[in-house]
Design a protein around this motif. Sequence first.
Motif, PDB file in Angstrom:
ATOM      1  N   HIS A   1       3.167  -4.309 -12.324  1.00  0.00           N
ATOM      2  CA  HIS A   1       1.894  -3.661 -12.009  1.00  0.00           C
ATOM      3  C   HIS A   1       0.924  -4.664 -11.364  1.00  0.00           C
ATOM      4  CE1 HIS A   1      -1.350  -0.743 -12.410  1.00  0.00           C
ATOM      5  NE2 HIS A   1      -2.098  -1.757 -12.821  1.00  0.00           N
ATOM      6  N   ARG A   2       0.834  -5.844 -11.959  1.00  0.00           N
ATOM      7  CA  ARG A   2      -0.048  -6.877 -11.402  1.00  0.00           C
ATOM      8  C   ARG A   2       0.400  -7.254  -9.991  1.00  0.00           C
ATOM      9  NH1 ARG A   2      -3.247 -10.650 -14.083  1.00  0.00           N
ATOM     10  NH2 ARG A   2      -3.625  -8.846 -15.405  1.00  0.00           N
TER      11      ARG A   2
ATOM     12  N   ALA B   1       0.833  -1.204   0.000  1.00  0.00           N
ATOM     13  CA  ALA B   1       0.000   0.000   0.000  1.00  0.00           C
ATOM     14  C   ALA B   1       0.869   1.255   0.000  1.00  0.00           C
ATOM     15  CB  ALA B   1      -0.936  -0.010   1.209  1.00  0.00           C
ATOM     16  N   GLY B   2       1.914   1.244   0.817  1.00  0.00           N
ATOM     17  CA  GLY B   2       2.819   2.389   0.853  1.00  0.00           C
ATOM     18  C   GLY B   2       3.525   2.593  -0.466  1.00  0.00           C
ATOM     19  N   LEU B   3       3.994   1.514  -1.070  1.00  0.00           N
ATOM     20  CA  LEU B   3       4.688   1.619  -2.349  1.00  0.00           C
ATOM     21  C   LEU B   3       3.752   2.128  -3.442  1.00  0.00           C
ATOM     22  CD1 LEU B   3       7.282   1.249  -3.945  1.00  0.00           C
ATOM     23  CD2 LEU B   3       6.623  -1.129  -4.337  1.00  0.00           C
ATOM     24  N   ARG B   4       2.515   1.654  -3.453  1.00  0.00           N
ATOM     25  CA  ARG B   4       1.551   2.139  -4.449  1.00  0.00           C
ATOM     26  C   ARG B   4       1.333   3.645  -4.298  1.00  0.00           C
ATOM     27  NH1 ARG B   4      -1.050  -2.898  -3.378  1.00  0.00           N
ATOM     28  NH2 ARG B   4      -2.419  -1.901  -1.875  1.00  0.00           N
ATOM     29  N   MET B   5       1.250   4.128  -3.051  1.00  0.00           N
ATOM     30  CA  MET B   5       1.057   5.562  -2.831  1.00  0.00           C
ATOM     31  C   MET B   5       2.271   6.355  -3.311  1.00  0.00           C
ATOM     32  SD  MET B   5      -1.165   6.081   0.661  1.00  0.00           S
ATOM     33  CE  MET B   5       0.251   5.996   1.691  1.00  0.00           C
ATOM     34  N   VAL B   6       3.464   5.840  -3.047  1.00  0.00           N
ATOM     35  CA  VAL B   6       4.677   6.529  -3.495  1.00  0.00           C
ATOM     36  C   VAL B   6       4.686   6.616  -5.015  1.00  0.00           C
ATOM     37  CG1 VAL B   6       7.194   6.353  -3.661  1.00  0.00           C
ATOM     38  CG2 VAL B   6       6.065   5.976  -1.464  1.00  0.00           C
ATOM     39  N   LEU B   7       4.427   5.498  -5.696  1.00  0.00           N
ATOM     40  CA  LEU B   7       4.489   5.467  -7.157  1.00  0.00           C
ATOM     41  C   LEU B   7       3.377   6.282  -7.812  1.00  0.00           C
ATOM     42  CD1 LEU B   7       5.515   1.751  -7.725  1.00  0.00           C
ATOM     43  CD2 LEU B   7       6.967   3.788  -7.771  1.00  0.00           C
TER      44      LEU B   7
ATOM     45  N   VAL C   1       6.454 -12.383 -13.843  1.00  0.00           N
ATOM     46  CA  VAL C   1       7.391 -11.993 -14.890  1.00  0.00           C
ATOM     47  C   VAL C   1       7.486 -13.093 -15.944  1.00  0.00           C
ATOM     48  CG1 VAL C   1       9.825 -11.492 -15.399  1.00  0.00           C
ATOM     49  CG2 VAL C   1       8.706 -10.391 -13.447  1.00  0.00           C
ATOM     50  N   LEU C   2       7.617 -14.328 -15.491  1.00  0.00           N
ATOM     51  CA  LEU C   2       7.704 -15.446 -16.429  1.00  0.00           C
ATOM     52  C   LEU C   2       6.435 -15.559 -17.271  1.00  0.00           C
ATOM     53  CD1 LEU C   2       9.240 -17.855 -17.545  1.00  0.00           C
ATOM     54  CD2 LEU C   2       8.280 -19.240 -15.688  1.00  0.00           C
ATOM     55  N   GLU C   3       5.277 -15.428 -16.630  1.00  0.00           N
ATOM     56  CA  GLU C   3       4.017 -15.497 -17.383  1.00  0.00           C
ATOM     57  C   GLU C   3       3.941 -14.385 -18.429  1.00  0.00           C
ATOM     58  OE1 GLU C   3      -0.816 -15.076 -16.674  1.00  0.00           O
ATOM     59  OE2 GLU C   3       0.522 -15.175 -14.927  1.00  0.00           O
ATOM     60  N   ALA C   4       4.329 -13.174 -18.050  1.00  0.00           N
ATOM     61  CA  ALA C   4       4.288 -12.050 -18.986  1.00  0.00           C
ATOM     62  C   ALA C   4       5.222 -12.265 -20.163  1.00  0.00           C
ATOM     63  CB  ALA C   4       4.638 -10.749 -18.248  1.00  0.00           C
TER      64      ALA C   4
ATOM     65  N   GLY D   1      11.809  -3.345 -26.135  1.00  0.00           N
ATOM     66  CA  GLY D   1      10.618  -2.637 -25.666  1.00  0.00           C
ATOM     67  C   GLY D   1       9.521  -3.583 -25.218  1.00  0.00           C
ATOM     68  N   ALA D   2       9.341  -4.661 -25.957  1.00  0.00           N
ATOM     69  CA  ALA D   2       8.320  -5.640 -25.588  1.00  0.00           C
ATOM     70  C   ALA D   2       8.657  -6.314 -24.256  1.00  0.00           C
ATOM     71  CB  ALA D   2       8.176  -6.683 -26.688  1.00  0.00           C
ATOM     72  N   VAL D   3       9.921  -6.650 -24.065  1.00  0.00           N
ATOM     73  CA  VAL D   3      10.334  -7.282 -22.801  1.00  0.00           C
ATOM     74  C   VAL D   3      10.145  -6.300 -21.650  1.00  0.00           C
ATOM     75  CG1 VAL D   3      12.287  -8.244 -21.514  1.00  0.00           C
ATOM     76  CG2 VAL D   3      11.885  -8.927 -23.894  1.00  0.00           C
ATOM     77  N   ALA D   4      10.547  -5.045 -21.844  1.00  0.00           N
ATOM     78  CA  ALA D   4      10.368  -4.037 -20.795  1.00  0.00           C
ATOM     79  C   ALA D   4       8.886  -3.862 -20.467  1.00  0.00           C
ATOM     80  CB  ALA D   4      10.995  -2.712 -21.225  1.00  0.00           C
ATOM     81  N   ALA D   5       8.037  -3.846 -21.492  1.00  0.00           N
ATOM     82  CA  ALA D   5       6.592  -3.709 -21.269  1.00  0.00           C
ATOM     83  C   ALA D   5       6.023  -4.916 -20.534  1.00  0.00           C
ATOM     84  CB  ALA D   5       5.875  -3.509 -22.606  1.00  0.00           C
ATOM     85  N   ALA D   6       6.485  -6.105 -20.879  1.00  0.00           N
ATOM     86  CA  ALA D   6       6.017  -7.314 -20.195  1.00  0.00           C
ATOM     87  C   ALA D   6       6.393  -7.266 -18.718  1.00  0.00           C
ATOM     88  CB  ALA D   6       6.605  -8.557 -20.863  1.00  0.00           C
ATOM     89  N   CYS D   7       7.608  -6.836 -18.431  1.00  0.00           N
ATOM     90  CA  CYS D   7       8.046  -6.744 -17.032  1.00  0.00           C
ATOM     91  C   CYS D   7       7.271  -5.667 -16.286  1.00  0.00           C
ATOM     92  CB  CYS D   7       9.548  -6.493 -16.964  1.00  0.00           C
ATOM     93  SG  CYS D   7      10.506  -7.925 -17.520  1.00  0.00           S
ATOM     94  N   ASP D   8       6.958  -4.555 -16.974  1.00  0.00           N
ATOM     95  CA  ASP D   8       6.112  -3.513 -16.369  1.00  0.00           C
ATOM     96  C   ASP D   8       4.738  -4.075 -16.020  1.00  0.00           C
ATOM     97  OD1 ASP D   8       7.962  -1.502 -16.480  1.00  0.00           O
ATOM     98  OD2 ASP D   8       7.048  -0.451 -18.171  1.00  0.00           O
ATOM     99  N   ALA D   9       4.154  -4.820 -16.948  1.00  0.00           N
ATOM    100  CA  ALA D   9       2.823  -5.381 -16.713  1.00  0.00           C
ATOM    101  C   ALA D   9       2.842  -6.339 -15.531  1.00  0.00           C
ATOM    102  CB  ALA D   9       2.326  -6.093 -17.972  1.00  0.00           C
ATOM    103  N   ALA D  10       3.887  -7.164 -15.452  1.00  0.00           N
ATOM    104  CA  ALA D  10       4.004  -8.106 -14.331  1.00  0.00           C
ATOM    105  C   ALA D  10       4.164  -7.357 -13.015  1.00  0.00           C
ATOM    106  CB  ALA D  10       5.194  -9.041 -14.561  1.00  0.00           C
TER     107      ALA D  10
END
Length: 196
Positions: A171-172, A112-118, A186-189, A160-169
């Motif tokens: 975020h989830r 929760a704290g990390l989400r507020m910071v980001l 990360v592996l699933e993404a 870019g695709a790998v960076a986006a996949a890691c971002d999505a993971a």
Amino acid sequence: MEPGLRERKKQATRRALALAALRLTVERGFDGVLVEDIAAEVGVSPRTFNNYFSSKAEAICALAVDRAHRAGEALRARPPDEPLRAAIEATMLEEFAGGAVPDHVPDRVWFAGLRMVLANPAMHGEYLRVRAAMQDSLSAAIAERLGLPVSSLLPDVVGGAVAAACDAATHRWLHADPPVPLQPLVLEALRHLAEY
């Protein structure tokens, strides 16, 4: 070549400041922490903090920028005959391992704290910088592995695709309730990239 003692001390101080910045802002909120607080936590002066970082937001994101640079170096170090997809998966899983305890999941309060910071607008520019650092680092390593010129588009697209996949993971992971380990996401993404 291994860095000398002075360089190792500088790296240790930078890492300590980055860890303190992240921990304190997660605990107190972005606006509840001053550069002076971060410096005091590490036992250095605010001037020393400013030798390493231009802002609190930069310090908070420093570990992620470091991860981006390590990812490119790690991808270059993979066996040259290893298929690119396998090399990328192994590299990114290692970088998102979470230290010595890969399945460690922080508690809900930390998330929760990390989400507020980001979510703080002051963090948005630094977050984009982290994303660009990851893509650039991976793209350069992919180009080297494939023997492609810098002008080639393929390494940028894959990086870019790998960076986006890691971002999505990530975020989830940040929004999972209950909290879950990051590595499997990360592996699933990354595996979803291979489906298209």
